[in-house]
Design a protein around this motif. Sequence first.
Motif, PDB file in Angstrom:
ATOM      1  N   ILE A  67     -50.321  18.834  47.426  1.00  0.00           N
ATOM      2  CA  ILE A  67     -51.461  18.461  48.263  1.00  0.00           C
ATOM      3  C   ILE A  67     -52.541  17.821  47.398  1.00  0.00           C
ATOM      4  O   ILE A  67     -53.097  16.780  47.757  1.00  0.00           O
ATOM      5  CB  ILE A  67     -51.996  19.682  49.045  1.00  0.00           C
ATOM      6  N   MET A  71     -53.648  13.932  47.747  1.00  0.00           N
ATOM      7  CA  MET A  71     -55.045  13.610  48.070  1.00  0.00           C
ATOM      8  C   MET A  71     -55.674  12.731  46.989  1.00  0.00           C
ATOM      9  O   MET A  71     -56.478  11.848  47.306  1.00  0.00           O
ATOM     10  CB  MET A  71     -55.860  14.891  48.262  1.00  0.00           C
ATOM     11  N   VAL A  89     -58.552  11.257  56.100  1.00  0.00           N
ATOM     12  CA  VAL A  89     -57.416  12.158  56.299  1.00  0.00           C
ATOM     13  C   VAL A  89     -57.680  13.256  57.318  1.00  0.00           C
ATOM     14  O   VAL A  89     -56.858  13.521  58.193  1.00  0.00           O
ATOM     15  CB  VAL A  89     -57.000  12.796  54.951  1.00  0.00           C
ATOM     16  N   LEU A  90     -58.802  13.918  57.197  1.00  0.00           N
ATOM     17  CA  LEU A  90     -59.016  15.173  57.916  1.00  0.00           C
ATOM     18  C   LEU A  90     -58.978  15.076  59.444  1.00  0.00           C
ATOM     19  O   LEU A  90     -58.299  15.894  60.073  1.00  0.00           O
ATOM     20  CB  LEU A  90     -60.313  15.827  57.450  1.00  0.00           C
ATOM     21  N   HIS A  93     -55.414  14.740  60.655  1.00  0.00           N
ATOM     22  CA  HIS A  93     -54.649  15.907  60.218  1.00  0.00           C
ATOM     23  C   HIS A  93     -54.922  17.091  61.155  1.00  0.00           C
ATOM     24  O   HIS A  93     -53.999  17.738  61.642  1.00  0.00           O
ATOM     25  CB  HIS A  93     -55.063  16.241  58.778  1.00  0.00           C
ATOM     26  N   VAL A 116     -57.418  20.635  52.254  1.00  0.00           N
ATOM     27  CA  VAL A 116     -57.549  19.175  52.161  1.00  0.00           C
ATOM     28  C   VAL A 116     -58.912  18.807  51.578  1.00  0.00           C
ATOM     29  O   VAL A 116     -59.015  17.943  50.712  1.00  0.00           O
ATOM     30  CB  VAL A 116     -57.320  18.520  53.545  1.00  0.00           C
ATOM     31  N   THR A 146     -49.098  20.582  56.031  1.00  0.00           N
ATOM     32  CA  THR A 146     -50.170  19.797  55.414  1.00  0.00           C
ATOM     33  C   THR A 146     -49.592  18.855  54.375  1.00  0.00           C
ATOM     34  O   THR A 146     -49.912  17.663  54.356  1.00  0.00           O
ATOM     35  CB  THR A 146     -51.226  20.733  54.776  1.00  0.00           C
ATOM     36  N   LEU A 150     -49.436  14.712  54.681  1.00  0.00           N
ATOM     37  CA  LEU A 150     -50.015  13.854  53.641  1.00  0.00           C
ATOM     38  C   LEU A 150     -48.961  12.910  53.062  1.00  0.00           C
ATOM     39  O   LEU A 150     -49.227  11.721  52.877  1.00  0.00           O
ATOM     40  CB  LEU A 150     -50.636  14.697  52.527  1.00  0.00           C
TER      41      LEU A 150
END
Length: 178
Positions: A67, A71, A89-90, A93, A116, A146, A150
């Motif tokens: 992760i 990221m 991203v968030l 997600h 994240v 997660t 990603l």
Amino acid sequence: MSSPCDPEHAPAGDVSAALMMIDSRLKAIYDGRTGTDPEQQQMVEQFAATLGPDGVDALLDGTCTLIYMFMQWLATVCEDHDEEVIEYVLPTHVATMRMMPKTFRPEVIPTMAGLVIAAGTGLSPSLWRAQYGEWTDAETNALEATAVLLAERINRIADDHDFATRMITDVLTRSGQG
């Protein structure tokens, strides 16, 4: 000032095993399989049973390392386009997880958002999460998701179904761990 959650203080975990599980999930998605393939689920359960408690912890840490690495890659891409990685991203997600309430209980979504955000701000997701105690079963499911989400986002950006896996494999090979 250094944070106790800086990645330099974090165990990398078993990144290879975590990558194998994430790659397996991605291949299932790209092959158009929906739901859980009973044969694949049995293989994952057999693999997890061979790990023991220390191995499971190493797998969780390895997934958190993935992760973090994903990221960081996304942050570089976002910087090139004057975007903020967390903002990029968030929302999608969280929205994806909220669309699947049978798979992701609502109470685990804030934890995964925190992972994240931790990774997006340069902190170790595993050290950030460790301050809240042991992982729950629901969280481990969402942790894997997660990492898969990603990786899939990275693959879409690169227009290559194997890009995220290959990127991590290359890093592991260069560091002598692959």
